[in-house]
Write an enzyme that holds these catalytic residues in place. Structure first.
Site, mmCIF file in Angstrom:
data_model
loop_
_atom_site.group_PDB
_atom_site.id
_atom_site.type_symbol
_atom_site.label_atom_id
_atom_site.label_comp_id
_atom_site.label_asym_id
_atom_site.label_seq_id
_atom_site.Cartn_x
_atom_site.Cartn_y
_atom_site.Cartn_z
ATOM 1 N N GLU A 147 -10.987 -3.469 3.170
ATOM 2 C CA GLU A 147 -10.022 -3.647 4.246
ATOM 3 C C GLU A 147 -10.708 -3.672 5.603
ATOM 4 O O GLU A 147 -10.394 -4.487 6.452
ATOM 5 C CB GLU A 147 -9.002 -2.511 4.189
ATOM 6 C CG GLU A 147 -7.860 -2.646 5.180
ATOM 7 C CD GLU A 147 -6.797 -1.590 4.954
ATOM 8 O OE1 GLU A 147 -7.139 -0.505 4.450
ATOM 9 O OE2 GLU A 147 -5.634 -1.854 5.288
ATOM 10 N N GLN A 180 0.838 -1.199 0.000
ATOM 11 C CA GLN A 180 0.000 0.000 0.000
ATOM 12 C C GLN A 180 0.871 1.247 0.000
ATOM 13 O O GLN A 180 1.922 1.267 0.633
ATOM 14 C CB GLN A 180 -0.871 0.053 1.248
ATOM 15 C CG GLN A 180 -2.093 -0.814 1.223
ATOM 16 C CD GLN A 180 -2.947 -0.578 2.454
ATOM 17 O OE1 GLN A 180 -2.481 -0.080 3.470
ATOM 18 N NE2 GLN A 180 -4.202 -0.956 2.380
ATOM 19 N N GLU A 220 -9.760 6.543 15.585
ATOM 20 C CA GLU A 220 -10.320 7.888 15.774
ATOM 21 C C GLU A 220 -11.011 8.354 14.483
ATOM 22 O O GLU A 220 -12.114 8.925 14.519
ATOM 23 C CB GLU A 220 -9.213 8.879 16.165
ATOM 24 C CG GLU A 220 -8.679 8.712 17.578
ATOM 25 C CD GLU A 220 -7.731 7.531 17.715
ATOM 26 O OE1 GLU A 220 -7.338 6.973 16.670
ATOM 27 O OE2 GLU A 220 -7.371 7.175 18.861
#
Length: 388
Positions: A245, A127, A372
């Site tokens: 994902e 990635q 978060e």
């Protein structure tokens, strides 16, 4: 929506076939860490062995090296894979993330070019999401791709790219409209790490292994044919990749059920010195992994009925990442001072695997988008709360 928890005769036969193959082929000893050159090579060889047996990516079409299985059969395969304690998948960025994205957004030529070598382990993908000063805020990326005729000139830097030191290709989004802001003007590119102008610099983990890397792009020429989707469509494609994902395929329940099974065994071996709090933590681990399994079967059933994974994938990501951390903390507490013994130490419990797992579980709330950020997504897109 309801779903049937009873396996069909066909599914039972499929499970038996997977179990038999794993019994004959899973290496008798654990492979070295895939964060080392030796371990990476051995894991790549394992990928090739899986592919030769037809088990590399069971849900893909046969034309691309798959087996044409549905999602329930994939869950069964994963259960048998972890039951056999087979090696970790070194190609997971490709087969679980980019592969499904290519299926949805790729041209026929791109699918034919990239999917088969991805399935057989010839090309391993990394990635290229995060950037310095951007972190998980992918809309803040600054790496540029300027179009010049039939190619882009790519410049900029990516960071925290897992195993990019050993991988062959990377995928990521780059700013193709210099006047754009945030999630506008981005394009999704596929770039060989061997291209002229690419520099991969390893980042050592606490254990010294180069599990991460920085990737520098210095006027790298990338053919327009390596762009996935339309120019400027990169954000929506990247969100689809992130959905794969966070939502279903990166972390199958079997992985955590196996950890919970090991945790129960660890508790039984040390029950005479376990506290009531430790017993409660083990019980919670077992309950949570079973709940996660049932929820995943439910999600798979929904997808097979035509539904899509939406922003609720963020709930899934928070759940599995925090559950994994709690399980490993419970194991560390049960082992006491023995928890600090590394692999290879004669007195280490379970050959130090709990320590390795604990270290990795700490990264769970960070990778695949920090928790978060996921909570912000849930607040804004699922609950309709105003942006902070």
């Amino acid at each position: 929506m309801s779903f049937d928890l009873t396996y069909t005769d066909r599914q039972k036969a499929f499970r038996a076939e997977v179990r038999a193959w794993m019994a004959e082929n899973v290496p008798g000893q654990r492979l070295p860490s895939l964060d080392t050159a030796e371990g990476f090579a051995q894991h790549r060889a394992w990928e090739r062995r899986l592919h030769a047996g037809g088990w590399s990516m069971v849900t893909w079409p046969r034309d691309y090296g798959g087996r044409g299985c549905d999602l329930i059969e994939w869950l069964i395969f994963e259960e048998e894979y972890y039951r056999a304690e087979a090696p970790l998948r070194v190609s997971q960025n490709g087969i679980f993330l980019l592969g499904p994205t290519l299926m949805e957004f790729g041209t026929p030529e791109q699918k034919a070019r990239f999917l088969p070598p991805m399935a057989n382990g010839d090309e391993i993908w990394a990635q290229a999401w995060s950037e310095p000063n951007a972190g998980s805020d992918m809309a803040a990326i600054r790496a540029r791709a300027v179009r010049e005729g039939d190619h882009y000139v790519v410049s900029g830097q990516k960071i925290w790219s897992s195993r990019a030191v050993f991988a062959d290709w990377c995928f990521g989004i780059f700013r193709t409209d210099p006047a754009s802001r945030r999630h506008k003007g981005l394009s999704f590119l596929l770039i060989p790490l061997s291209a002229k102008g690419v520099t991969v610099r390893p980042i050592e983990q606490l254990d010294g292994d180069p599990g991460f890397a920085e990737i520098f792009f210095d006027d790298v020429k990338v053919p327009v044919g390596n762009r996935l989707g339309a120019e400027g469509q990169g954000w929506s494609i990247a969100m689809a990749t992130a959905g794969f994902e966070r939502g279903l395929m990166l972390r199958s329940p079997a992985r955590f059920q196996k950890t919970a099974e090991r945790l129960v065994a660890l508790y039984k071996s040390r029950a005479d010195r376990a506290t009531p709090e430790a017993k409660a933590a083990v019980l919670r681990a077992w309950q949570e992994t079973e709940a996660y399994c049932l929820n995943t079967y439910y999600t798979a059933s929904r997808l097979m009925s035509g539904a899509a994974i939406g922003p609720e994938a963020s709930c899934n990501k928070i759940f599995w990442s925090e559950m994994d951390r709690r399980m490993h903390r419970a194991a560390m507490a049960l082992m006491g001072a023995f928890a600090e013994l590394e692999e290879g130490t004669p007195e280490a419990i379970d050959d130090g695997r709990w320590l390795d797992g604990y270290m990795f579980s700490l990264a769970g709330p960070i990778y695949a988008g920090t928790n978060e950020i996921q909570r912000n997504i849930i607040a804004e897109r699922c609950l309709g709360l105003p942006r902070s």
